[in-house]
Design an enzyme around this catalytic site. Structure first.
Site, PDB file in Angstrom:
ATOM      1  N   GLY A  60       0.826  -1.268  -0.034  1.00  0.00           N
ATOM      2  CA  GLY A  60      -0.064  -0.074   0.025  1.00  0.00           C
ATOM      3  C   GLY A  60       0.862   1.098  -0.022  1.00  0.00           C
ATOM      4  N   CYS A  87       5.157  -6.182   1.773  1.00  0.00           N
ATOM      5  CA  CYS A  87       5.532  -4.478   1.773  1.00  0.00           C
ATOM      6  C   CYS A  87       4.800  -3.979   2.945  1.00  0.00           C
ATOM      7  CB  CYS A  87       5.293  -3.876   0.347  1.00  0.00           C
ATOM      8  SG  CYS A  87       6.361  -2.637   0.217  1.00  0.00           S
ATOM      9  N   HIS A 175       8.380  -7.027  -3.451  1.00  0.00           N
ATOM     10  CA  HIS A 175       7.149  -7.659  -4.371  1.00  0.00           C
ATOM     11  C   HIS A 175       7.540  -8.981  -5.169  1.00  0.00           C
ATOM     12  CE1 HIS A 175       4.574  -3.965  -3.270  1.00  0.00           C
ATOM     13  NE2 HIS A 175       5.731  -3.304  -3.126  1.00  0.00           N
ATOM     14  N   GLU A 177       5.204 -10.637  -6.561  1.00  0.00           N
ATOM     15  CA  GLU A 177       4.048 -10.571  -7.565  1.00  0.00           C
ATOM     16  C   GLU A 177       4.722  -9.891  -8.865  1.00  0.00           C
ATOM     17  OE1 GLU A 177       4.090  -8.917  -4.991  1.00  0.00           O
ATOM     18  OE2 GLU A 177       2.834  -6.856  -4.961  1.00  0.00           O
ATOM     19  N   ASP A 233     -15.238 -10.871 -24.729  1.00  0.00           N
ATOM     20  CA  ASP A 233     -16.217 -11.340 -23.419  1.00  0.00           C
ATOM     21  C   ASP A 233     -17.442 -11.645 -23.953  1.00  0.00           C
ATOM     22  OD1 ASP A 233     -13.955 -10.141 -22.466  1.00  0.00           O
ATOM     23  OD2 ASP A 233     -14.599  -8.297 -21.941  1.00  0.00           O
ATOM     24  N   LYS A 374      -8.780 -11.190 -17.702  1.00  0.00           N
ATOM     25  CA  LYS A 374      -9.068 -11.231 -19.338  1.00  0.00           C
ATOM     26  C   LYS A 374      -8.155 -12.513 -19.845  1.00  0.00           C
ATOM     27  CE  LYS A 374     -10.299  -9.108 -22.850  1.00  0.00           C
ATOM     28  NZ  LYS A 374     -11.556  -8.216 -23.146  1.00  0.00           N
TER      29      LYS A 374
END
Ligand code: XMP
Length: 518
Positions: A60, A87, A175, A177, A233, A374
């Site tokens: 954050g 973090c 991080h 990710e 979609d 997606k």
């Protein structure tokens, strides 16, 4: 319908506002474990009911010393659920559980190197020395809380990772990710599989099976209408529901006159001829063009197209007697944007969804893709046998070619942009470049310029070529296309499209530009 209940082993990501929060969920899902993002202040009752096998506290922007900083309800630490703090999530754990956190004089941002002291479960199969990671933090931890051990350190972070194996609490300053942290995937998998004991049950095959089952239950004997646009979609929603309820799904495809070359035919071929769906095709192209006559303002163009679309769709849907539901291709990023701690950020999709329709038509919504990113939607499409051409399609705006004509939309100008667009598509595909860019298209400018063709002087129109790279359309950069490809596109457009004597390449990034010209 609560689709998420179908995936028993799941991880909860609590969002403290990091720009990387979505990435955490994506990485975990790539390891085939179901994962959801919720605001950091999700209630204890809700968390209990969600029954996560692990909780990740995201990063954050804040400092634990900021007044009004977002904090975790401390009772979450007593639920007996493993926690990974990333973090800010780590600083918060250290601060709330009695460690020493220091407000740093300046932010550490960028690549860093970490040495592992003690791997425990978190650093299994990760090198011990010189692990390259991505840091972006202000505060850092001087001393882990009671019960925690230091697992790793870096030059700037005396405690770059810590863990309490008894309570199964772990935390990292960097991080895992982001792609720059090379061992990030292994670290997240260590947490998810070894610390939380999740099984990898989240696959698109299992998703399809469970959504088909629950769609059948929800819809019962009723009928569903679906506005089909030919984009990824709505196409995936249609085949998925068709799989579940067969002929009780009714797709409506409206030709708004500003579609790409061959699109109307292609959609009918795929959905009616190949999949054998109920497809109502409405060719309203002349009506749309009539209403667009004389309109030059981009917002007005959008409104004209949007309103007429709703009017026609409503009329067609009313002819389907037992319709009780409206299917929509809402995706997970849209859902997160509306529930997350950050609050709604700029959305790109609202303008083309048939907003307001369900209430007006007294229809209930079915949104079978609400949980998917997606790339997962594309995998579902493949799983269900949609042609690669649709699965890999670039985003295409609802108001179509109308916003790729700067100024008035006339049949002549439409023909120019449609032909130019077809050439751009052909060349992007033939060169193998199509899959590597976010979008590629032609824009017709309201300018004429002088040229020469043979011995003759010409005074004709200008087409701009726009090709961008992006990950989410929020920011974008122009693609550094090979010169040979640009040359081929330019030559073909000028030679084959009547009325064009000049092609220019758009080298603006977003921001400050946008992707479309409008
Ligand atoms: P801009 O031009 O704002 O576009 O940078 C961001 C992304 O959104 C797409 N876009 C639309 N998509 N309906 C849509 O479904 C629309 O009205 C619309 N307008 C823009 C655009 O193509 C890009 O991918």
């Amino acid at each position: 319908m609560d689709w998420s209940k179908l995936h028993e082993d799941r991880v909860l990501v609590l969002d403290f506002g990091s720009q990387y929060t979505q990435l955490i969920a994506r990485r975990i899902r790539e390891s085939h474990v179901y994962c959801e993002i919720h605001p950091y202040n999700a209630s204890l009752e809700w968390i209990r009911e969600f029954r996560p096998k692990g909780i990740v506290l995201s990063g954050g922007p804040g400092s634990v010393y900021d007044p009004g900083n977002p904090v975790l309800n401390e009772e979450v630490y007593s639920l007996g659920i493993p926690i990974l703090g990333i973090c800010y999530g780590m600083q918060l754990m250290a601060w709330q559980l009695g460690g020493r956190v220091e407000k740093a004089a300046h932010r550490e941002y960028g690549g860093a190197v970490v040495d592992v002291d003690e791997p425990l479960e978190l650093f299994q199969e990760i090198e011990e020395k010189g692990v390259r990671v991505w840091m972006s933090h202000g505060d850092h931890i001087l001393e882990p809380p009671p019960g925690f051990r230091r697992l790793a350190r870096s030059d700037n972070s005396p405690v770059a990772a810590m863990g309490d194996p008894d309570r199964k609490f772990y935390a990292v300053q960097f991080h895992p990710e982001v792609a720059h942290t090379a061992c990030g995937r292994t670290l997240l998998e260590n947490f998810v599989f070894h610390v939380c004991s999740c099984r990898s049950t989240w696959t698109m095959k299992s998703f399809v099976e469970s959504v088909v089952r629950s769609a059948r239950e929800k819809v019962g004997d009723d009928h569903v209408v679906c506005a089909l646009s030919g984009g990824v979609d709505s196409s995936v929603v249609a085949v998925l529901l068709h799989h579940a309820i067969g002929s009780r799904l009714h797709c409506v495809f409206i030709n708004n006159g500003v579609l790409r070359k061959g699109e109307a035919r292609r959609v009918q071929r795929v959905f009616r001829d190949h999949f054998r769906m109920n497809l109502v095709y409405v060719d309203a192209s002349s009506l749309f063009l009539e209403r667009l006559a004389g309109v030059t303002d981009p917002e007005k163009k959008r409104k004209v197209i949007g309103n007429l679309f709703i009017e026609l769709f409503e009329k067609e849907a009313a002819k389907i007697p037992r319709a009780r539901y409206l299917a929509q291709g809402t995706l997970y990023p849209d859902v997160i944007e509306s529930v997350s701690f950050k609050g709604p950020s700029a959305t790109i999709k609202t303008h083309h969804n048939v907003g307001g329709l369900p209430e007006r038509m007294k229809l209930e919504l079915v949104e079978p893709l609400r949980e998917l990113f997606k790339d997962e939607v594309r995998q579902v499409g493949r799983e269900l046998g949609l042609p690669e051409r649709i699965v890999k399609r670039h985003p295409f705006p609802g108001p179509g070619l109308a916003i790729r004509i700067v100024g008035e939309v006339t049949p002549e100008r439409l023909a120019i942009v449609r032909e130019a667009d077809a050439i751009v598509m052909e060349e992007m595909e033939a060169s193998g470049t199509y899959d590597h860019v976010w979008q590629a298209f032609a824009v017709l400018l309201p300018v004429r310029s002088v040229g020469v063709m043979g011995d003759e002087r010409t005074y004709e129109q200008v087409v701009a070529l726009r090709v961008v790279e992006s990950v989410d359309a929020m920011t974008a950069d122009w693609a550094r296309l090979p010169y040979a490809l640009m040359a081929r596109i330019s030559n073909r457009v000028i030679n084959e499209v009547q009325g064009v004597n000049r092609v220019v390449y758009d080298i603006s990034s977003k921001p400050p530009g946008t992707i479309e010209w409008e």
